[in-house]
Design an enzyme around this catalytic site. Structure first.
Site, PDB file in Angstrom:
ATOM      1  N   LEU A   1       0.856  -1.177   0.000  1.00 26.78           N
ATOM      2  CA  LEU A   1       0.000   0.000   0.000  1.00 26.78           C
ATOM      3  C   LEU A   1       0.895   1.231   0.000  1.00 26.78           C
ATOM      4  CD1 LEU A   1      -2.770  -0.739   2.707  1.00 26.78           C
ATOM      5  CD2 LEU A   1      -3.039  -0.782   0.214  1.00 26.78           C
ATOM      6  N   ASP A   2       0.462   2.282  -0.680  1.00 28.54           N
ATOM      7  CA  ASP A   2       1.207   3.540  -0.631  1.00 28.54           C
ATOM      8  C   ASP A   2       1.249   4.053   0.801  1.00 28.54           C
ATOM      9  OD1 ASP A   2       1.431   3.398  -3.380  1.00 28.54           O
ATOM     10  OD2 ASP A   2      -0.267   4.754  -3.750  1.00 28.54           O
ATOM     11  N   ARG A   3       2.321   4.735   1.135  1.00 31.21           N
ATOM     12  CA  ARG A   3       2.517   5.221   2.504  1.00 31.21           C
ATOM     13  C   ARG A   3       1.343   6.060   3.030  1.00 31.21           C
ATOM     14  NH1 ARG A   3       8.069   7.158   5.347  1.00 31.21           N
ATOM     15  NH2 ARG A   3       7.150   7.968   7.257  1.00 31.21           N
TER      16      ARG A   3
END
Length: 223
Positions: free
Chosen positions: A53-55
């Protein structure tokens, strides 16, 4: 929040973690403690990423406990046998109350790590991105959308929503009017469903909504 509270389930093959917005999934150049770091410390052994997942995104992350489980789970993702459902708070209105977004995702220039979409998508092309969506309702300012990405391209949901004039709340990289104070974006990996690779039973997981006020207000919409 203690990391133990982020562990939603665990068994011999994998664990499911509720990632908070802003936490990196794996170690990066910032040196900030990652989900992988915390999970390995908690379980006292090496773990393996099977997806990311993106940060700035919150929600469900699946970590394998063994190399065999990592290979099996990775194959489920690769062959699209994992159902992923996201929630997003977006600006403006979607084209329809329910539909499918299909775009060509062009490779991201390394200088800004941003994906670019084109409308002339060829569904047989490896770079095509497909996401089903359903409008669930509205807050006073934003639209709550449920999203089911069929493909898994870089920044797929973020880029596609931006392309139809509906950037995600806080996602200034993709056109949001302003950022969120905590530098998150209002995209939440809400549900994961798949057949267990060993016992063949159906597994369904759901992440609680983030604690901030606007997400909590969405509980009434989701009911």
């Amino acid at each position: 929040m203690q990391f133990s509270e982020q562990v939603l389930t665990k068994n011999h093959q994998f664990c499911v973690i509720n990632k908070l917005a802003g936490q990196p999934v794996q170690p990066d150049l910032t040196g900030d403690t990652s989900i992988l770091d915390m999970a390995e410390k908690y379980f006292h052994h090496k773990l393996y990423l099977v997806h990311r997942l993106d940060r700035p995104v919150s929600g469900l992350i699946l970590l394998a406990k063994k190399t065999t489980a990592a290979a099996q789970l990775s194959e489920l993702f690769k062959t699209r046998r994992v159902e992923k459902i996201y929630l997003a708070l977006v600006e403006n209105d979607l084209p329809e109350m329910e539909g499918t977004l299909i775009h060509q995702i062009d490779p991201s220039p390394k200088k800004n790590n941003k994906s670019h979409t084109r409308e002339d998508a060829d569904e047989d092309n490896n770079n095509v991105a497909v996401t089903h969506y359903k409008v669930m309702g509205k807050t006073t300012t934003y639209t709550l959308v449920q999203l089911n990405p069929v493909t898994g391209k870089h920044h797929q949901i973020r880029a596609q929503l931006s392309s139809v004039g509906c950037p995600i709340k806080g996602d200034v990289k993709y056109g949001a009017r302003r950022g969120n104070k905590d530098r998150s974006i209002s995209l939440h990996a809400w549900k994961l469903s798949f057949i267990h690779p060993v016992n063949k039973k159906q597994n369904d997981y759901e992440s609680p909504l983030p604690e901030d006020e606007i997400w909590q207000a969405c509980k009434e919409i989701i009911k």
